[in-house]
Scaffold this motif. Structure first.
Motif, PDB file in Angstrom:
ATOM      1  N   THR A 159       6.309   7.350  38.975  1.00 41.87           N
ATOM      2  CA  THR A 159       7.521   7.638  38.197  1.00 41.87           C
ATOM      3  C   THR A 159       8.595   8.127  39.154  1.00 41.87           C
ATOM      4  O   THR A 159       8.292   8.746  40.190  1.00 41.87           O
ATOM      5  N   TYR A 160       9.837   7.875  38.805  1.00 45.75           N
ATOM      6  CA  TYR A 160      10.939   8.246  39.690  1.00 45.75           C
ATOM      7  C   TYR A 160      12.170   8.503  38.833  1.00 45.75           C
ATOM      8  O   TYR A 160      12.515   7.712  37.955  1.00 45.75           O
ATOM      9  N   ASP A 161      12.830   9.609  39.113  1.00 39.88           N
ATOM     10  CA  ASP A 161      14.097   9.880  38.438  1.00 39.88           C
ATOM     11  C   ASP A 161      14.984  10.690  39.369  1.00 39.88           C
ATOM     12  O   ASP A 161      14.504  11.434  40.226  1.00 39.88           O
ATOM     13  N   HIS A 162      16.275  10.499  39.202  1.00 44.67           N
ATOM     14  CA  HIS A 162      17.243  11.275  39.978  1.00 44.67           C
ATOM     15  C   HIS A 162      18.508  11.452  39.156  1.00 44.67           C
ATOM     16  O   HIS A 162      18.553  11.094  37.975  1.00 44.67           O
ATOM     17  N   LYS A 163      19.525  12.037  39.788  1.00 49.01           N
ATOM     18  CA  LYS A 163      20.787  12.276  39.093  1.00 49.01           C
ATOM     19  C   LYS A 163      21.396  10.944  38.656  1.00 49.01           C
ATOM     20  O   LYS A 163      21.479  10.003  39.443  1.00 49.01           O
ATOM     21  N   GLY A 221      17.569   2.662  35.627  1.00 48.98           N
ATOM     22  CA  GLY A 221      17.862   1.685  36.681  1.00 48.98           C
ATOM     23  C   GLY A 221      18.771   0.565  36.220  1.00 48.98           C
ATOM     24  O   GLY A 221      18.548  -0.606  36.537  1.00 48.98           O
ATOM     25  N   ARG A 222      19.858   0.924  35.509  1.00 50.29           N
ATOM     26  CA  ARG A 222      20.701  -0.118  34.909  1.00 50.29           C
ATOM     27  C   ARG A 222      21.354  -1.037  35.932  1.00 50.29           C
ATOM     28  O   ARG A 222      21.464  -2.240  35.704  1.00 50.29           O
ATOM     29  N   VAL A 223      21.808  -0.494  37.052  1.00 52.71           N
ATOM     30  CA  VAL A 223      22.525  -1.342  38.013  1.00 52.71           C
ATOM     31  C   VAL A 223      21.582  -2.373  38.625  1.00 52.71           C
ATOM     32  O   VAL A 223      21.952  -3.541  38.810  1.00 52.71           O
ATOM     33  N   SER A 224      20.367  -1.966  38.936  1.00 54.21           N
ATOM     34  CA  SER A 224      19.411  -2.922  39.488  1.00 54.21           C
ATOM     35  C   SER A 224      18.987  -3.948  38.443  1.00 54.21           C
ATOM     36  O   SER A 224      18.969  -5.156  38.714  1.00 54.21           O
ATOM     37  N   TYR A 255      13.959  -6.760  28.683  1.00 56.64           N
ATOM     38  CA  TYR A 255      13.717  -5.344  28.974  1.00 56.64           C
ATOM     39  C   TYR A 255      13.447  -4.555  27.694  1.00 56.64           C
ATOM     40  O   TYR A 255      12.624  -3.632  27.681  1.00 56.64           O
ATOM     41  N   HIS A 256      14.125  -4.912  26.626  1.00 55.03           N
ATOM     42  CA  HIS A 256      13.896  -4.235  25.346  1.00 55.03           C
ATOM     43  C   HIS A 256      12.459  -4.466  24.871  1.00 55.03           C
ATOM     44  O   HIS A 256      11.773  -3.536  24.437  1.00 55.03           O
ATOM     45  N   ASN A 257      11.997  -5.697  24.983  1.00 61.10           N
ATOM     46  CA  ASN A 257      10.626  -6.009  24.562  1.00 61.10           C
ATOM     47  C   ASN A 257       9.604  -5.304  25.446  1.00 61.10           C
ATOM     48  O   ASN A 257       8.594  -4.767  24.960  1.00 61.10           O
ATOM     49  N   ASP A 258       9.860  -5.314  26.755  1.00 59.63           N
ATOM     50  CA  ASP A 258       8.967  -4.642  27.691  1.00 59.63           C
ATOM     51  C   ASP A 258       8.879  -3.147  27.377  1.00 59.63           C
ATOM     52  O   ASP A 258       7.795  -2.542  27.390  1.00 59.63           O
ATOM     53  N   SER A 259      10.016  -2.551  27.080  1.00 61.19           N
ATOM     54  CA  SER A 259      10.047  -1.126  26.758  1.00 61.19           C
ATOM     55  C   SER A 259       9.242  -0.823  25.497  1.00 61.19           C
ATOM     56  O   SER A 259       8.430   0.112  25.466  1.00 61.19           O
ATOM     57  N   TYR A 298       9.813   1.249  46.635  1.00 59.98           N
ATOM     58  CA  TYR A 298      10.086   0.800  45.265  1.00 59.98           C
ATOM     59  C   TYR A 298       9.240   1.612  44.305  1.00 59.98           C
ATOM     60  O   TYR A 298       8.269   2.269  44.696  1.00 59.98           O
ATOM     61  N   TYR A 299       9.616   1.557  43.031  1.00 65.78           N
ATOM     62  CA  TYR A 299       9.004   2.395  41.998  1.00 65.78           C
ATOM     63  C   TYR A 299       9.562   1.970  40.644  1.00 65.78           C
ATOM     64  O   TYR A 299      10.602   1.292  40.570  1.00 65.78           O
ATOM     65  N   PRO A 300       8.901   2.353  39.535  1.00 66.40           N
ATOM     66  CA  PRO A 300       9.491   2.135  38.219  1.00 66.40           C
ATOM     67  C   PRO A 300      10.531   3.210  37.920  1.00 66.40           C
ATOM     68  O   PRO A 300      10.350   4.373  38.294  1.00 66.40           O
ATOM     69  N   ARG A 301      11.640   2.826  37.277  1.00 64.70           N
ATOM     70  CA  ARG A 301      12.654   3.799  36.890  1.00 64.70           C
ATOM     71  C   ARG A 301      12.476   4.119  35.397  1.00 64.70           C
ATOM     72  O   ARG A 301      13.071   3.486  34.521  1.00 64.70           O
ATOM     73  N   VAL A 302      11.621   5.076  35.127  1.00 66.09           N
ATOM     74  CA  VAL A 302      11.323   5.492  33.757  1.00 66.09           C
ATOM     75  C   VAL A 302      11.412   7.005  33.695  1.00 66.09           C
ATOM     76  O   VAL A 302      10.839   7.698  34.547  1.00 66.09           O
ATOM     77  N   ALA A 303      12.147   7.536  32.726  1.00 63.95           N
ATOM     78  CA  ALA A 303      12.233   8.986  32.539  1.00 63.95           C
ATOM     79  C   ALA A 303      12.608   9.265  31.090  1.00 63.95           C
ATOM     80  O   ALA A 303      13.377   8.523  30.474  1.00 63.95           O
TER      81      ALA A 303
END
Length: 405
Positions: free
Chosen positions: A271-275, A190-193, A333-337, A179-184
């Motif tokens: 941090t984690y990002d992919h296609k 990570g919309r689906v999750s 999620y908006h507030n967290d961001s 697991y990891y944060p999906r931030v890029a």
């Protein structure tokens, strides 16, 4: 720094930032002497032309403890297979390429079709399934890990942390999930999750009542992560979906076959990002639209096997509950961001929720219309029972492909 919270369902192994990677790798090199480690890389040929995989291969070249790397190559002709051989040649480890579109492995697939055992859909699930068959036939792995080939933020620490829990001789874990944060690019991803799986699990619990399988999936911080590792003997009895439900399907199989005490999740990256897949609202057969439908169907099938009864009326309630729950999470999620200096596009997030809500209902209707559908690939135990020589035939096909080039 990570917290140290435990959810009480599956063990969470945190990254407290105290150990250098070289120290972890030294331990793994020692453990691997008695528990050899194989890595599976399912890849499209197009990924060999992208910078992400080039960096992954560079990082893997520095890993001292891998005994074997198995590359599943999809959508490649003969010249592209030859290119792939040269591309991966710089790996210092033993490595094997499954040319899935080559005539030899196609002949193996024809034999599987004749026995009604061939995966019926192309894609990552089928690629991974054939790689598992090859690993089982090689009979030289103690631990098997898997990750994708499009990770743009890859470092070898991801792999070390992923395999450590199932390689350490004093740990009882048979399966570890990354697991990891999906931030890029200063955006929460990570919309689906975030916008499908989390609110759908909460909604399933509200509509159908408490269920230990839902508790189990809720315990994973990133249930759709494509990075996981396991003891090799676990592979033979896995029945996994051939569609986008692969990650949920693997977790479901672990739930069916093993105690939760044998399962852990591990923090593998800051941090984690992919296609990124497109939302694809105009085409339900591709992108996140297809993914959301397949994941919802996988959840419904699993709950039905545990006695949950679905109906048109309850599915309509589920859709409404999901929609309201997901919109509440969009706000959170908006507030967290914002608190972390990141952004979310509220309009696009709510568009995704609207599409996912429609697909939850559609997935439920498909399930009700086809309750006897079996979209799982057979376990390799079953294949070996029906076709005892097939694993050796896969070994021979891969070896001859490599020798001929």
């Amino acid at each position: 720094m990570a917290d140290f919270h435990q959810n009480g369902v599956v063990a969470t192994l945190h990254n407290l930032r105290e150990r250098p990677i070289a120290e972890i790798e030294r331990e793994l090199a020692h453990f691997a002497q008695t528990r050899p480690i194989t890595l599976i890389l399912p890849s499209l040929f197009s990924e060999l032309e992208a910078p992400a995989l080039e960096n992954i291969v560079d990082e893997l070249s520095l890993v001292p403890y891998l005994s074997h790397i198995v590359i599943g190559l999809d959508q490649a002709d003969r010249d592209q297979y030859r290119y792939a051989k040269a591309y991966f040649a710089r790996l210092p480890h033993r490595h094997s390429i499954l040319w899935n579109d080559g005539p030899r492995l196609r002949a193996v697939d024809e034999k599987l079709k004749a026995a009604s055992l061939s995966p019926d859909q192309p894609g990552k699930g089928r690629n991974v399934w054939f790689c598992i068959g090859y690993v089982l036939g090689a009979r030289n792995a103690g631990v098997v890990a898997l990750h994708d080939c499009d990770i743009t933020t890859y470092s070898r620490e991801m792999l070390a942390r992923l395999v450590y829990p199932v390689t350490h001789p004093d740990f009882r874990f048979l399966f570890s999930k990354g697991y990891y944060p999906r931030v890029a690019r200063r955006t929460l991803n990570g919309r689906v999750s975030r916008l499908l799986v989390t609110p759908l699990l909460l909604s399933l619990e509200r509509v159908y009542g408490h269920h230990p399988y839902i508790d189990y999936l809720k315990a994973f911080r990133y249930p759709l992560a494509g990075e996981f590792a396991m003891r090799a003997h676990v592979l033979a009895d896995l029945r996994i979906p051939s569609d986008w439900g692969l990650e949920i399907g693997v977790l479901s199989e672990l739930w069916r076959n093993y105690s939760n005490q044998s399962i852990c999740q591990v923090d593998i990256a800051d941090t984690y990002d992919h296609k990124h897949q497109p939302l694809s609202p105009e085409d339900a057969s591709t992108g996140l639209s297809r993914m959301s439908t397949d994941i919802a169907k996988a959840l419904f099938r699993k709950l039905a096997t545990d006695g949950v009864v679905f109906s048109q009326e309850s599915l309509r309630s589920l859709k409404a509950t999901y929609y309201r729950t997901a919109l509440d999470l969009v706000e959170i999620y908006h507030n967290d961001s914002r608190m972390n200096g990141l952004t979310t596009d509220r309009h696009r997030e709510e568009q995704a929720v609207e599409l996912f809500a429609a697909n939850v209902l559609e997935a439920g209707n498909v399930f009700l219309d086809q309750p006897d559908a079996t979209p799982f690939m057979p376990s390799w135990n079953r294949v070996q029972s029906a076709l005892p020589d097939l694993l050796d035939e896969i070994q021979t096909a891969v070896r001859l492909d490599s020798e001929e080039g």
